[in-house]
Design a protein around this motif. Structure first.
Motif, short mmCIF file in Angstrom:
data_model
loop_
_atom_site.label_atom_id
_atom_site.label_comp_id
_atom_site.label_asym_id
_atom_site.label_seq_id
_atom_site.Cartn_x
_atom_site.Cartn_y
_atom_site.Cartn_z
N ARG A 18 0.85 -1.20 0.00
CA ARG A 18 0.00 0.00 0.00
C ARG A 18 0.88 1.24 0.00
O ARG A 18 1.18 1.82 1.04
CB ARG A 18 -0.92 -0.01 1.22
CG ARG A 18 -2.08 0.96 1.11
CD ARG A 18 -3.04 0.75 2.28
NE ARG A 18 -4.22 1.57 2.17
CZ ARG A 18 -4.30 2.84 2.55
NH1 ARG A 18 -3.24 3.43 3.07
NH2 ARG A 18 -5.43 3.52 2.42
N LEU A 19 1.30 1.66 -1.20
CA LEU A 19 2.22 2.78 -1.35
C LEU A 19 1.47 4.08 -1.65
O LEU A 19 1.63 5.08 -0.96
CB LEU A 19 3.22 2.48 -2.46
CG LEU A 19 4.19 3.61 -2.83
CD1 LEU A 19 5.10 3.92 -1.64
CD2 LEU A 19 5.02 3.22 -4.05
N SER A 20 0.66 4.07 -2.70
CA SER A 20 -0.10 5.27 -3.08
C SER A 20 -1.33 5.40 -2.20
O SER A 20 -2.02 4.42 -1.94
CB SER A 20 -0.54 5.19 -4.55
OG SER A 20 0.49 5.59 -5.41
N ILE A 21 -1.60 6.63 -1.76
CA ILE A 21 -2.79 6.85 -0.95
C ILE A 21 -4.03 6.75 -1.83
O ILE A 21 -4.00 7.03 -3.02
CB ILE A 21 -2.75 8.19 -0.20
CG1 ILE A 21 -2.81 9.38 -1.18
CG2 ILE A 21 -1.50 8.27 0.67
CD1 ILE A 21 -2.95 10.72 -0.47
N VAL A 22 -5.14 6.33 -1.22
CA VAL A 22 -6.37 6.08 -1.95
C VAL A 22 -7.54 6.69 -1.19
O VAL A 22 -7.62 6.56 0.03
CB VAL A 22 -6.61 4.56 -2.12
CG1 VAL A 22 -7.95 4.30 -2.81
CG2 VAL A 22 -5.47 3.92 -2.90
N SER A 23 -8.42 7.38 -1.91
CA SER A 23 -9.67 7.87 -1.32
C SER A 23 -10.70 7.95 -2.43
O SER A 23 -10.37 7.91 -3.62
CB SER A 23 -9.46 9.25 -0.67
OG SER A 23 -9.64 10.29 -1.61
N THR B 7 10.08 1.70 -3.62
CA THR B 7 9.89 3.05 -4.14
C THR B 7 11.18 3.83 -4.00
O THR B 7 12.08 3.44 -3.25
CB THR B 7 8.74 3.78 -3.40
OG1 THR B 7 8.47 5.04 -4.05
CG2 THR B 7 9.10 4.04 -1.94
N ASP B 8 11.24 4.96 -4.70
CA ASP B 8 12.37 5.86 -4.54
C ASP B 8 11.98 7.07 -3.69
O ASP B 8 12.78 7.97 -3.47
CB ASP B 8 12.89 6.33 -5.91
CG ASP B 8 11.85 7.13 -6.69
OD1 ASP B 8 10.64 7.05 -6.34
OD2 ASP B 8 12.22 7.81 -7.66
#
Length: 311
Positions: free
Chosen positions: A44-49, A198-199
């Protein structure tokens, strides 16, 4: 970005067919790109809404396997009518990202093709990139055969090298998509280590986790002109990460919404964000939040650059 990554290609191939490359995940707002990225890398790297324009920065997510390394670039949603400086910056970030990759994946919502989808398709066509179409959210279609005429009509006027039907939320169709992507990437050594995902820095991820909680907890009450800046991120001698963050809004009324009655809303946001940080950073976190007002920051190019909204 390509120059930096090319400098990182070193050593021998893990095996003669090992592949590695940059892949853009692009689409209009709210089609599920970030959910897809998280599903593809298994983290779960990118935030989601549920709100459009949740993703405001390019985020690199790395998927490693014995067959190769896919470096996915999650991009902001390309949208039309970008009147404010931040919106224009997000659109530039999308166009910049797709100019630097080996392969583009256009993500759309099952059964829908909008003017914004068309604008992105045109931008991809200009780059003359290999491109795949991913039709996401197929789990929401009760009758899957109803998609066939939609896809047939779309395919008659638009060229894609392949079409994939997926549900990022249910993790359906992803293995075949990953295999197809890998088969189209160049043969070369990996850029990142096998344990890297990720970087992006912990500082960046901390700001994103605060912003995610703001979006989830305030939903439609949350002003669009809200962002988060990390002013301090230090590891104390006791092993605790001490993080000070500022939530920027444009007006005093917006500040009151974010703080909530008696500070309850801000406290809830901070507590939830801290728990997520502790899981991701694997150590205790002390998080302090402030809410500050800066009128017109969304149209202030210097402020946007300071906050990381760059191409």
């Amino acid at each position: 970005m390509n120059d930096e990554l090319e400098a990182g290609f070193a050593g021998e191939l893990p095996h003669e067919d090992y592949r590695c490359g940059l892949v853009a995940l692009a689409g209009r707002p709210n089609v599920g790109k970030s959910t897809l990225l998280n599903a593809l890398i298994g983290f779960r790297l990118s935030i989601v809404s549920p709100r459009p324009q949740t993703t405001r920065h390019r985020i690199l997510g790395i998927a490693n396997s014995d067959a190769g390394q896919i470096m996915y670039v999650d991009t902001p949603g390309l949208h039309r009518g970008a009147k404010r400086a931040m919106n224009r910056s997000l659109n530039r970030a999308v166009r910049s990202a797709i100019s630097e990759v080996e392969l583009a994946v256009q993500v759309i919502e099952a059964g829908r093709w909008t003017d914004e989808d068309e604008a992105l398709y045109a931008a991809l066509a200009e780059q003359k990139l290999p491109r795949l179409l991913v039709i996401n959210k197929v789990d929401l279609s009760k009758d899957k055969t109803a998609l066939l005429p939609f896809v047939a009509e779309l395919g008659s006027t638009h060229h894609f090298d392949a079409i994939h039907y997926v549900s990022a939320l249910k993790r359906k169709g992803l293995e075949q998509l990953q295999r197809d992507i890998l088969s189209r990437l160049p043969v070369r050594p990996p850029v990142f280590g096998e344990d890297e995902i990720t970087d992006r820095s912990e500082r960046f991820l901390a700001a994103e986790m605060v912003r995610e909680q703001l979006m989830l907890r305030l939903d439609q009450e949350l002003p669009y002109a809200t962002t988060v800046e990390i002013e301090q991120f230090n590891d104390r001698p006791d092993g605790v990460a001490e993080i000070h963050a500022v939530i920027w809004v444009e007006r005093d009324g917006q500040k009151a919404i974010v703080i909530g009655q008696g500070g309850a809303q801000l406290k809830a946001v901070g507590s939830a964000a801290r728990r997520h940080m502790e899981r991701m950073f694997e150590r205790k976190v002390f998080l302090k939040l402030w809410v500050k007002v800066r009128e017109g920051w969304v149209d202030d190019e210097a402020m946007l650059k300071k906050l990381g909204y760059t191409d």
